[in-house]
Design an enzyme around this catalytic site. Structure first.
Site: not given
Ligand code: IMP
Length: 427
Positions: A13, A15-16, A42-43, A242, A319, A321-322, A349
């Site tokens: 996250d 900002g890629k 998520g972008h 990620q 998701t 989520r905060p 940011k």
């Molecule tokens: P998974 O990739 O869904 O298996 O999640 C594994 C961990 O990576 C969890 O802590 C997720 O919240 C985190 N995670 C997966 N994708 C992202 C992303 O694009 N941004 C931030 N965290 C991520």
């Protein structure tokens, strides 16, 4: 000409997506390859007053004529992808340059159910024993289980979707179903306990996948395509999802995702050799966030953390989520620059920090494992319209220069707002 890589230097996250979109326009990349992960990413890309949220399709899709590839290293939920493509087409985006690797693996409903069941089980076990949960806090998108079936060599690949022999495809589905049902003991009892759906039978999964048949037009040998483009001197950008500290090898294991998010993963995930890599851009937020569980040295479970979350809109794109928020961890970013061989750093940011009296930056840990902070004076000037370094407040320049010094990479850009134009380039 070599390929350039964009990689996250923190926990994702950073900002890629915005940086990829901006760089594709600035550097005229002809090919963009996303090399890892799936719809867990998520972008958000904003331009011309429109906001686009992408999970799978590379952000380069918004530049007409760019070939945008979901590479070998990615894992793809075909149903989610069909929807994402339909949404882009409905918004008038030309997707004719989109390609999918025939080697990328399919995420099926079974992967997602297992992902959720495991997390629920970890939470339930922790509640029973009144101890801290060992749940990873995954996105529930089936990412880990899909990489598992890939490694177990029973995975189903995008190329299989093009297979005209239905019986072969069904046999593969059947074998994977048996794996989930028997080997992983995903019986009805476990699923019922956590209110999860029963595992759908292979025939039902097949029927759902049929709607994805029309993405067959995008599937090809993208490894070969990318290498051919490299040989002919085309400009290539490899886009990581990620981040370094969520990488299965280099991250905060077991609180990681299951793919190779680093620049080394850019090669296996795209089909290019390591010698093809020229520039590596590490992207870091001006503070730190993390979504999901795992260590976070500079986390602020205080007013300041809440303020960063509100101002930075720090809620997961996938998701909702905060996100956990805290101060900039310079050692985390330094390690990321080193691991990725990043020569260039882009800080995003920075505008979120405007108005703070004091900004803290951690340079490492003391003997007790507590962060050691340097303190910086804040600034009040609104940064959103700034386009050159000299117009940044002196205090912001000081903060950024210290980040550059500690990271070991050269500061190449500073983002000061969400839209494509809101960036200061230093080269
Ligand atoms: P998974 O990739 O869904 O298996 O999640 C594994 C961990 O990576 C969890 O802590 C997720 O919240 C985190 N995670 C997966 N994708 C992202 C992303 O694009 N941004 C931030 N965290 C991520």
């Amino acid at each position: 000409m070599g390929a350039d890589v964009i990689v996250g230097a923190q926990f994702g996250d950073e900002g890629k997506g915005k940086i990829v979109d901006t760089l594709v326009h600035r550097n005229n990349y002809e090919i963009v390859v996303r090399y890892n992960g799936g719809a867990n990413a998520g972008h958000t890309v904003i331009f011309d007053g429109k906001t686009f949220k992408l999970h799978l399709v590379p952000s380069g899709i918004f530049k007409h004529g760019t070939i945008c590839i979901l590479g070998t290293g990615t894992v793809i939920d075909p149903v989610a992808l069909v929807k994402e493509i339909a949404d882009l087409e409905a918004a008038g985006v030309d997707v004719s340059g989109f390609r999918i690797s025939n080697r990328a693996h399919l995420i099926l409903p079974w992967h997602m159910i297992l992902d959720k069941a495991r997390e629920c089980e970890r939470d339930a076990r922790a509640a029973e024993s009144k101890s801290a949960t060992t749940a990873i806090g995954t996105t529930g998108r089936g990412i880990g289980p899909c990489y598992e079936t890939k490694a177990a060599r029973i995975g189903i690949r995008m190329g299989d979707l093009k297979d005209d022999v239905v019986t072969t495809f069904l046999a593969k589905l059947d074998s994977m179903y048996r794996h989930f049902l028997h080997d992983l003991h995903l019986g009805e009892i476990t699923l019922k306990r956590f209110n999860l759906p029963k595992l759908p039978e292979p025939d039902a999964v097949f029927r759902d996948i049929l709607i994805a048949k029309n993405i067959g037009r995008f599937i090809t040998d993208t490894d070969e395509l990318t290498r051919a483009a490299w040989r002919s001197g085309k400009k290539i950008l490899l886009e990581g999802a990620q981040a370094t500290h969520l990488d299965i090898e280099c991250g905060t294991y077991p609180f990681v995702s299951s793919s190779h998010a680093t620049s080394a993963g850019a090669c296996v995930g795209s089909g290019l050799p390591p010698t093809a890599i020229e520039n590596v851009f590490a992207v870091a937020k001006a503070y730190t966030t993390r979504v999901g569980n795992g260590p976070f040295l500079t986390e602020q479970e205080t007013e300041i953390g809440n303020l960063l979350r509100d101002r930075g809109h720090e809620f997961g794109t996938t998701t909702g989520r905060p996100r956990r928020c805290g101060w900039f961890d310079a050692d985390l970013v330094r390690r990321a620059c080193e691991i990725n061989g990043a020569q260039k750093l882009i800080v995003t940011k920075l505008d979120v920090l405007t108005g703070l009296d004091e900004i803290l930056l951690s340079t490492g840990c003391d003997a007790m494992g507590h962060p050691v902070y340097e303190r910086f004076k804040g600034w009040d000037k609104l940064l959103t319209a700034v386009r050159v370094w000299n117009d940044l407040p002196h205090e912001a320049q000081k903060y950024l220069s210290r980040i550059e010094e500690l990271s070991g990479a050269r500061l190449a850009g500073v983002a000061i707002g969400p839209s494509r134009e809101q960036i200061i380039w230093l080269d």
